[in-house]
Design a protein around this motif. Sequence first.
Motif, short mmCIF file in Angstrom:
data_model
loop_
_atom_site.label_atom_id
_atom_site.label_comp_id
_atom_site.label_asym_id
_atom_site.label_seq_id
_atom_site.Cartn_x
_atom_site.Cartn_y
_atom_site.Cartn_z
N LEU A 50 0.85 -1.19 0.00
CA LEU A 50 0.00 0.00 0.00
C LEU A 50 0.88 1.24 0.00
O LEU A 50 1.86 1.31 0.76
CB LEU A 50 -0.92 0.01 1.22
N GLN A 51 0.53 2.20 -0.81
CA GLN A 51 1.28 3.45 -0.86
C GLN A 51 0.36 4.62 -0.53
O GLN A 51 -0.85 4.57 -0.75
CB GLN A 51 1.91 3.66 -2.23
N ASP A 52 0.98 5.69 0.00
CA ASP A 52 0.26 6.92 0.32
C ASP A 52 -0.96 6.60 1.18
O ASP A 52 -2.10 7.00 0.89
CB ASP A 52 -0.17 7.65 -0.95
N VAL A 53 -0.70 5.91 2.29
CA VAL A 53 -1.77 5.46 3.18
C VAL A 53 -2.19 6.60 4.09
O VAL A 53 -1.36 7.39 4.57
CB VAL A 53 -1.31 4.26 4.02
N THR A 54 -3.50 6.69 4.35
CA THR A 54 -4.00 7.57 5.40
C THR A 54 -4.90 6.76 6.31
O THR A 54 -5.54 5.79 5.88
CB THR A 54 -4.81 8.76 4.84
N ILE A 55 -4.93 7.11 7.58
CA ILE A 55 -5.85 6.51 8.53
C ILE A 55 -6.71 7.64 9.08
O ILE A 55 -6.20 8.57 9.71
CB ILE A 55 -5.11 5.75 9.65
N ASP A 56 -7.98 7.59 8.77
CA ASP A 56 -8.89 8.68 9.11
C ASP A 56 -8.33 10.03 8.67
O ASP A 56 -8.44 11.03 9.38
CB ASP A 56 -9.19 8.69 10.61
N GLY A 57 -7.70 10.05 7.50
CA GLY A 57 -7.18 11.29 6.93
C GLY A 57 -5.77 11.64 7.35
O GLY A 57 -5.18 12.57 6.79
N THR A 58 -5.18 10.93 8.33
CA THR A 58 -3.82 11.22 8.77
C THR A 58 -2.82 10.46 7.91
O THR A 58 -2.92 9.23 7.79
CB THR A 58 -3.63 10.81 10.24
N PRO A 97 -13.77 -0.43 21.42
CA PRO A 97 -14.81 -1.43 21.14
C PRO A 97 -15.80 -0.92 20.10
O PRO A 97 -16.33 0.20 20.22
CB PRO A 97 -15.47 -1.65 22.50
N GLY A 98 -16.04 -1.73 19.09
CA GLY A 98 -17.01 -1.38 18.04
C GLY A 98 -16.51 -0.41 17.01
O GLY A 98 -17.25 -0.06 16.08
N GLN A 99 -15.27 0.07 17.15
CA GLN A 99 -14.75 1.08 16.23
C GLN A 99 -14.41 0.47 14.87
O GLN A 99 -13.79 -0.59 14.77
CB GLN A 99 -13.50 1.73 16.81
N HIS A 100 -14.83 1.13 13.80
CA HIS A 100 -14.45 0.78 12.45
C HIS A 100 -13.30 1.69 12.02
O HIS A 100 -13.45 2.92 12.02
CB HIS A 100 -15.63 0.92 11.48
N VAL A 101 -12.18 1.10 11.69
CA VAL A 101 -11.01 1.85 11.26
C VAL A 101 -11.03 1.96 9.75
O VAL A 101 -11.21 0.96 9.04
CB VAL A 101 -9.72 1.15 11.73
N VAL A 102 -10.84 3.17 9.24
CA VAL A 102 -10.92 3.41 7.81
C VAL A 102 -9.56 3.86 7.27
O VAL A 102 -9.00 4.87 7.72
CB VAL A 102 -11.99 4.47 7.48
N LEU A 103 -9.04 3.09 6.32
CA LEU A 103 -7.80 3.42 5.65
C LEU A 103 -8.10 3.78 4.20
O LEU A 103 -9.03 3.24 3.59
CB LEU A 103 -6.84 2.23 5.66
N GLU A 104 -7.29 4.67 3.66
CA GLU A 104 -7.31 4.93 2.23
C GLU A 104 -5.88 4.83 1.72
O GLU A 104 -4.94 5.26 2.40
CB GLU A 104 -7.90 6.30 1.92
N ALA A 105 -5.73 4.23 0.53
CA ALA A 105 -4.39 4.02 0.01
C ALA A 105 -4.44 3.73 -1.47
O ALA A 105 -5.51 3.49 -2.05
CB ALA A 105 -3.72 2.86 0.74
N ARG A 106 -3.28 3.74 -2.06
CA ARG A 106 -3.12 3.31 -3.44
C ARG A 106 -2.42 1.95 -3.42
O ARG A 106 -1.38 1.79 -2.78
CB ARG A 106 -2.29 4.33 -4.22
#
Length: 750
Positions: free
Chosen positions: A671-679, A697-706
């Motif tokens: 994965l390149q140029d990863v962000t976690i909740d925009g960070t 607990p119950g948290q959904h973690v959102v990643l964005e990447a190429r």
Amino acid sequence: MTSAHGTDASHRPRPGPAQYAPDGSRSRTAVSSALLLLVLVITMVWGALSRGVTEPAGADAPAEVFSAARATAAAAPLVAEPRPIGTPSNDRAHEDLTGQLTELGFEVRTHEAIGARAAARYAAAGYNRNLVATRPGRDPTGTVLLATHIDSVPAAPGAADAGIGLAVILETVRALGPDALRNDLVVLLVDGEENGLLGADAYVREESAALTEPVVVLNHEARGISGRPTVTRAAGPMHEVLPSMPRPEFESFSDALFAVIPNDTDFTVYRDAGWWGMDMAIIDGSWAYHTPQDDADHLDPGTLQHYGDLTLALTRDLGDRDLTELSGHADEHPVQTTVPWGIVGVPPLLVTVLGVAAPLALLTLLVTRRAHREVNVLGTMLGSAGAAVGIAGGIAAAVLLWGTAVKAEPAMVSRVVGEPFRSELFIAAELAAAGAVALLVWVLLRMIIGRAAIAIGAALLASVLFAALAVWSPALGGSMVLPAAIAAIGALLAALLPSPLTLATRIVALLPTGWLLGTQISSLAEFGIASAAGGIAGTALLALAAAAPLFVGRGAAQLQPRRRPRRLLPAVLVGVLAVGLTVGGSLHSQASPEPVQERVTAHVDGADGTTTWEVSGVTEWSAGLTDADATSNLPAPRGEVTALEGGRVRIAVHSPRQATRLDLDLTGGGLQDVTIDGTPWGEGQALTQLRIVGVRPGQHVVLEARIEGDPQIVLTDVTFDPAEAGGWTAPPEGVALVHPFVRVSSPVER
């Protein structure tokens, strides 16, 4: 007639600048050598004893002084249980710290942010909750920041790492009283340190700009449970501040040494941000590091007292000092070392000059001795070659002896750092093994060359190595370069001065070497026999080689070869002693009341629950886990991939079993140029391993990447109670679990 490597007894030395003793003065030479050896031993013992800790003060100590008893009471509820980031125990520690700091008159708030750090092909991120307590200054010229971390590793109460930092800071600010200092005072207690310095990263990135500059941070850490607290690293003009500490200790080389151990601290983040300050730590008793034995019962109260005395003195000094005046010294980088009267700083150029001067002085000594036909060039070259064999062989013998002991008795060492529960006899064995090899080489060389050739040759070898170090990195070599240079110059003066001054000159020149041996062997012994990896033997042999010419008196007869094979017997006896000490050390460590440490991890296939156990296998109990045909009824973590514009993807992951840690492993791509909740997270890097901690607990973690390549993605959630997994049997009494994990893995479909 002169032999190839010595001087015939009938030959009379030429008249020279100094009157040499008659050839028959062997008894006088023996007496002076014995006296020098006694001076060396006394100075070594003095140096080692100087590294003691302070007697702990009780709860009835005056309010303005640091009390280990009060500090222990303040930290007791914090270190009663492990507190990994994101866990309920970590939350309880936050609540307790908030209450205590509020009562002490600080304005306390929680800084919530994502910390993210990446290295090579690995990255970690955490949902951090840092505690920030502030007390504005009367007329601030900067900010004094007391820092440590709240979290511990799983299964470790963390009374030292970094509970000792919490205890020191709480008692320090109490002893300061409610009145404001001149400068702003900030207490920064971060989270996520154990997973990659995440809390420090988040705070520096988001809030450091709000601090009054310059910022001076005192960071508190531990890699053990006892020993002398030392300044391990420094940044900025701290040489102007160090003298304010009672019984201080700092060596410039420790920063470089710290860089080679498999640990890091938040100070790295603070220093990279341009802050000044110091990283302080304790390292003795590292067998308990990151284990259940890092608890309040094992933490040395004298160590806590000494640590607190240092921090309180530094905080008072920095709190009332005009910090802007330190800016005038910011470009000064003296090489610092600890001497009997405190910490001294030497300009790097002077260290380099002295380092180069040492072999030049020894070459001059060689010319002088050769002029009196006591030594020749060929004999000296053989002495250097023999010293190289002796030093390398001594280090190898020490490493081999320790490695053999560990293979024979693996249950006696820590599963984290490989240190024995009781190390004293092993340290003695390492020194004995090095001594045996050195004695063997000495006796073999004495059969063909004289004492002067061996001594000058050995010193030339050591001094050339130190000179190269002094040119390349004065800070790294300063603590050994300076004693070696003094010894070389002293040996030359002793050859040139009148006889009445010779012995006194040699004694004075030997004192720095004795101090070096006492303090540095003591310090390396705290660092650990496994961690130092032959460093104790190497330090002793190199220091003694550099000082060897001081033990060679005047006179030709004593400098001839001595073909006496029976002198090999002492080397053999010392070698036998080394083996005996190793066996005794093994028995002594096995008799320790400390439990055997075992590392266990359950790997669970999220699809069908198939469970395999990865164990250290030191005991029959843990070895039995590997044979378990087990199935776990645990829900698998879930991940969902959604395509976005521009070739990017959205990866949403969560843990149905409310794990606080999620790992992503990729094969066949990254994965390149990863962000976690925009960070941003590892910008510009192709990451194949990602760790997310502090998940609620119950948290959904959102990643964005190429996506790079066509990777297979496996999602794993991690918890810390192995009893959750199938096939588990509770360990028997006398077994402690280190870093226990339950890992449930599932592929992420794209």
